[in-house]
Design a protein around this motif. Structure first.
Motif, mmCIF file in Angstrom:
data_model
loop_
_atom_site.group_PDB
_atom_site.id
_atom_site.type_symbol
_atom_site.label_atom_id
_atom_site.label_comp_id
_atom_site.label_asym_id
_atom_site.label_seq_id
_atom_site.Cartn_x
_atom_site.Cartn_y
_atom_site.Cartn_z
ATOM 1 N N LEU A 237 12.706 25.335 11.592
ATOM 2 C CA LEU A 237 12.224 26.729 12.002
ATOM 3 C C LEU A 237 11.359 26.847 12.821
ATOM 4 C CD1 LEU A 237 12.535 28.128 8.208
ATOM 5 C CD2 LEU A 237 14.164 28.228 9.869
ATOM 6 N N VAL A 238 11.588 27.738 13.961
ATOM 7 C CA VAL A 238 10.553 28.042 15.081
ATOM 8 C C VAL A 238 10.456 29.835 15.065
ATOM 9 C CG1 VAL A 238 10.017 28.183 17.334
ATOM 10 C CG2 VAL A 238 11.313 26.200 16.525
ATOM 11 N N PRO A 239 9.292 30.166 14.532
ATOM 12 C CA PRO A 239 9.125 31.528 14.558
ATOM 13 C C PRO A 239 9.292 32.273 15.867
ATOM 14 C CG PRO A 239 7.042 30.553 13.822
ATOM 15 C CD PRO A 239 7.773 29.265 14.589
ATOM 16 N N VAL A 240 10.004 33.770 15.680
ATOM 17 C CA VAL A 240 10.213 34.143 16.561
ATOM 18 C C VAL A 240 9.318 35.709 16.715
ATOM 19 C CG1 VAL A 240 12.224 35.980 17.639
ATOM 20 C CG2 VAL A 240 12.611 33.754 16.304
ATOM 21 N N PRO A 241 8.544 35.925 17.840
ATOM 22 C CA PRO A 241 7.746 36.911 18.255
ATOM 23 C C PRO A 241 8.537 38.325 17.559
ATOM 24 C CG PRO A 241 7.611 35.499 20.004
ATOM 25 C CD PRO A 241 8.975 35.089 19.185
ATOM 26 N N ASP A 242 7.706 38.962 17.054
ATOM 27 C CA ASP A 242 8.185 40.552 16.462
ATOM 28 C C ASP A 242 8.638 41.411 17.711
ATOM 29 O OD1 ASP A 242 7.414 39.916 14.121
ATOM 30 O OD2 ASP A 242 5.662 41.072 14.068
ATOM 31 N N GLN A 243 8.603 41.146 18.824
ATOM 32 C CA GLN A 243 8.803 42.036 19.917
ATOM 33 C C GLN A 243 10.062 41.235 20.547
ATOM 34 O OE1 GLN A 243 6.073 40.147 19.752
ATOM 35 N NE2 GLN A 243 5.051 39.982 21.726
ATOM 36 N N VAL A 244 10.675 40.228 20.425
ATOM 37 C CA VAL A 244 11.781 39.741 20.668
ATOM 38 C C VAL A 244 12.805 39.870 19.987
ATOM 39 C CG1 VAL A 244 12.932 37.666 21.511
ATOM 40 C CG2 VAL A 244 10.265 37.972 21.961
ATOM 41 N N SER A 245 13.905 40.424 20.448
ATOM 42 C CA SER A 245 15.119 40.695 19.433
ATOM 43 C C SER A 245 15.840 39.575 19.051
ATOM 44 C CB SER A 245 16.193 41.791 20.352
ATOM 45 O OG SER A 245 16.783 41.152 21.250
ATOM 46 N N ALA A 246 16.511 39.639 17.973
ATOM 47 C CA ALA A 246 17.498 38.593 17.476
ATOM 48 C C ALA A 246 18.334 37.815 18.428
ATOM 49 C CB ALA A 246 18.138 38.561 16.194
ATOM 50 N N ALA A 247 19.375 38.650 19.403
ATOM 51 C CA ALA A 247 20.186 38.318 20.174
ATOM 52 C C ALA A 247 19.288 37.760 21.591
ATOM 53 C CB ALA A 247 20.923 39.689 20.842
ATOM 54 N N ALA A 248 18.043 38.329 21.888
ATOM 55 C CA ALA A 248 17.422 37.675 22.898
ATOM 56 C C ALA A 248 16.929 36.171 22.895
ATOM 57 C CB ALA A 248 16.052 38.614 23.363
ATOM 58 N N ALA A 249 16.170 36.158 21.375
ATOM 59 C CA ALA A 249 15.659 34.829 21.018
ATOM 60 C C ALA A 249 17.056 33.740 20.925
ATOM 61 C CB ALA A 249 15.324 35.008 19.617
ATOM 62 N N GLU A 250 18.128 34.260 20.396
ATOM 63 C CA GLU A 250 19.444 33.543 20.378
ATOM 64 C C GLU A 250 19.783 32.861 21.669
ATOM 65 O OE1 GLU A 250 21.317 31.739 18.456
ATOM 66 O OE2 GLU A 250 22.841 31.314 20.223
ATOM 67 N N THR A 251 19.579 33.646 22.776
ATOM 68 C CA THR A 251 20.081 33.418 24.184
ATOM 69 C C THR A 251 19.393 32.189 24.710
ATOM 70 O OG1 THR A 251 21.036 35.715 24.407
ATOM 71 C CG2 THR A 251 20.416 34.301 26.402
ATOM 72 N N VAL A 252 18.110 32.183 24.379
ATOM 73 C CA VAL A 252 17.078 31.319 24.792
ATOM 74 C C VAL A 252 16.819 30.041 23.985
ATOM 75 C CG1 VAL A 252 16.226 32.697 26.550
ATOM 76 C CG2 VAL A 252 15.134 32.557 24.335
ATOM 77 N N ALA A 253 17.475 30.173 22.729
ATOM 78 C CA ALA A 253 17.297 28.876 21.861
ATOM 79 C C ALA A 253 17.545 27.531 22.543
ATOM 80 C CB ALA A 253 17.884 29.236 20.388
ATOM 81 N N VAL A 254 18.781 27.031 22.154
ATOM 82 C CA VAL A 254 19.038 25.823 22.770
ATOM 83 C C VAL A 254 19.037 25.736 24.237
ATOM 84 C CG1 VAL A 254 21.538 26.363 22.864
ATOM 85 C CG2 VAL A 254 20.632 23.655 22.880
ATOM 86 N N ASN A 255 19.409 27.069 24.781
ATOM 87 C CA ASN A 255 19.315 27.128 26.458
ATOM 88 C C ASN A 255 18.062 26.926 26.985
ATOM 89 O OD1 ASN A 255 22.084 27.289 26.555
ATOM 90 N ND2 ASN A 255 22.085 29.509 26.726
ATOM 91 N N GLY A 256 17.147 27.501 26.483
ATOM 92 C CA GLY A 256 15.763 27.750 26.595
ATOM 93 C C GLY A 256 14.967 26.315 26.519
ATOM 94 N N VAL A 257 15.067 25.784 25.508
ATOM 95 C CA VAL A 257 14.516 24.280 25.300
ATOM 96 C C VAL A 257 15.162 23.299 26.175
ATOM 97 C CG1 VAL A 257 14.307 22.420 23.815
ATOM 98 C CG2 VAL A 257 14.330 24.625 22.894
ATOM 99 N N THR A 258 16.598 23.318 26.683
ATOM 100 C CA THR A 258 17.171 22.535 27.561
ATOM 101 C C THR A 258 16.736 22.548 28.950
ATOM 102 O OG1 THR A 258 19.221 22.472 26.394
ATOM 103 C CG2 THR A 258 19.409 21.955 28.408
ATOM 104 N N ALA A 259 16.504 24.112 29.340
ATOM 105 C CA ALA A 259 15.956 24.372 30.562
ATOM 106 C C ALA A 259 14.208 23.720 30.769
ATOM 107 C CB ALA A 259 16.173 25.976 30.931
ATOM 108 N N TRP A 260 13.544 24.158 29.827
ATOM 109 C CA TRP A 260 12.320 23.870 29.902
ATOM 110 C C TRP A 260 11.969 22.375 30.097
ATOM 111 C CZ3 TRP A 260 7.818 26.794 30.092
ATOM 112 C CH2 TRP A 260 6.578 26.114 29.710
ATOM 113 N N GLN A 261 12.930 21.808 28.986
ATOM 114 C CA GLN A 261 12.753 20.169 29.236
ATOM 115 C C GLN A 261 12.987 19.847 30.338
ATOM 116 O OE1 GLN A 261 14.242 18.795 25.402
ATOM 117 N NE2 GLN A 261 12.512 19.581 24.234
ATOM 118 N N MET A 262 14.375 19.995 30.995
ATOM 119 C CA MET A 262 14.810 19.308 31.909
ATOM 120 C C MET A 262 13.643 19.639 33.349
ATOM 121 S SD MET A 262 18.771 19.819 32.155
ATOM 122 C CE MET A 262 18.941 21.790 32.472
ATOM 123 N N LEU A 263 13.223 20.811 33.302
ATOM 124 C CA LEU A 263 12.199 21.509 34.327
ATOM 125 C C LEU A 263 10.990 20.733 34.248
ATOM 126 C CD1 LEU A 263 12.200 23.005 36.971
ATOM 127 C CD2 LEU A 263 11.001 24.795 35.619
#
Length: 340
Positions: free
Chosen positions: A107-133
């Protein structure tokens, strides 16, 4: 407690998915029960339903590569204070369900001000993009990169992370998505004619680029490699070009990996990497720490408004088949999200 799940029974069209209701036992040692608030459709599910994913799960199974949800119960050894809190997790399968169980360590905490849909959109995609870059390519501020499929879930996140880091971004997409890419800060190039596309990129960066992020694979990897200047890095992270081909699902990946390995021995100062999200999983503790650190960084940027998750559409869980069909249509910008 019962859970509603979407099941892939075999190599079927999305219309052949099944809905299953089953009893969910109490969470075991080190586990939590998570009420799904958002999950999504990744390219992995598109490969899995064809039996073409590199690490293909056995049919039947519940898809869902990542999930955002609220903890409703904890098992022995888990802090009861987690109940009622929202978390994201990358799980590879199981997310397309109203409730699921997973290890609390994922589990990775989601900030209160980030919606569930927004957090979902950058879960695997965000980690992938961050690590590649930042871990694979390590492009410096002021560099120029090429993002193939820059309108997709990974691509659109990668564009924003690179722009925030002070890089020039050339992004490929069909013309209908060019205005979106401009808004994100990228220079758009039409990818419908690959030969013309690579020629236009060379005109935009005649001295070569610092990195190319290529999810397509196949023969065109040669053209992506040719775009690099000395010191540049090609990051290959998929084989979309072969997703409809019959045969061994691992062969295209192994071919790409072998080609990249060979290129690394050439005396031209370039580097080639094959990015795998699950690399290092055998050292599970360090893998989890790295994933949590990188996803936390991305979620922080979302909370600050630096990264805007590109949500293509939202579908209720019962319409998961329609969600996958839309994602496979290649007409959307961003990620298709599934909600309860």
């Amino acid at each position: 407690m019962q859970t509603n799940e979407i099941v892939m029974p075999g190599k079927v069209e999305p219309s052949g998915f099944e809905v299953r209701v089953r009893d969910l036992p109490a969470p075991a040692q080190g586990q939590v029960t998570l009420r799904m608030d958002a999950t999504g459709v990744s390219f992995a599910e598109q490969q899995m339903r064809r039996g073409k994913y590199y690490d293909q799960p056995a049919f039947p199974f519940v898809p869902g590569y990542d999930v955002v949800g609220t903890v409703t119960a904890v098992g022995p050894g888990v802090d009861p204070a987690l109940v009622g809190r929202r978390f994201a997790a990358v799980i590879k399968t199981g997310g397309w369900a109203s409730h699921l169980q997973l290890d609390a360590a994922d589990l990775v905490p989601v900030p209160d001000q980030v919606s569930a849909a927004a957090a979902e959109t950058v879960a695997v995609n965000g980690v992938t993009a961050w690590q590649m870059l930042h871990r694979s390519a390590r492009v410096r501020r002021g560099g120029t990169i090429v993002v193939l499929g820059a309108n997709g879930g990974v691509g659109s996140t990668l564009v924003q992370l690179a722009r925030h880091a002070g890089m020039t971004v050339i992004g490929t997409a069909s013309e209908r998505h060019h205005e979106t890419l401009r808004r994100l800060g990228a220079i758009p190039v039409d990818y419908r004619d690959p030969e013309k596309m690579y020629r236009q990129i060379r005109e935009l960066a005649p001295d070569g680029v610092d990195a190319v992020f290529d999810h397509v694979g196949g023969p065109a990897l040669v053209d992506s490699w040719a775009l690099l200047r000395r010191g540049g890095t090609l990051v290959s992270y998929g084989t979309a070009a072969t997703k409809d081909e019959e045969g061994n699902a691992q062969l295209p990946v192994l071919k790409s990996y072998g080609r990249l390995l060979l290129w690394n021995y050439l005396p031209n100062g370039k580097r080639a990497n094959f990015y795998s999200f699950w690399a290092g999983l055998r050292f599970r503790a360090s893998f989890r720490r790295r994933l949590a650190a990188d996803l936390t960084q991305v979620l922080k940027l979302v909370a600050e408004g630096v990264v805007t998750p590109q949500i293509a559409a939202e579908f209720p869980l019962a319409d998961a088949a329609a969600a996958l069909s839309l994602a496979e249509s290649r007409t959307v910008s961003g990620k298709v999200v599934i909600v309860p």
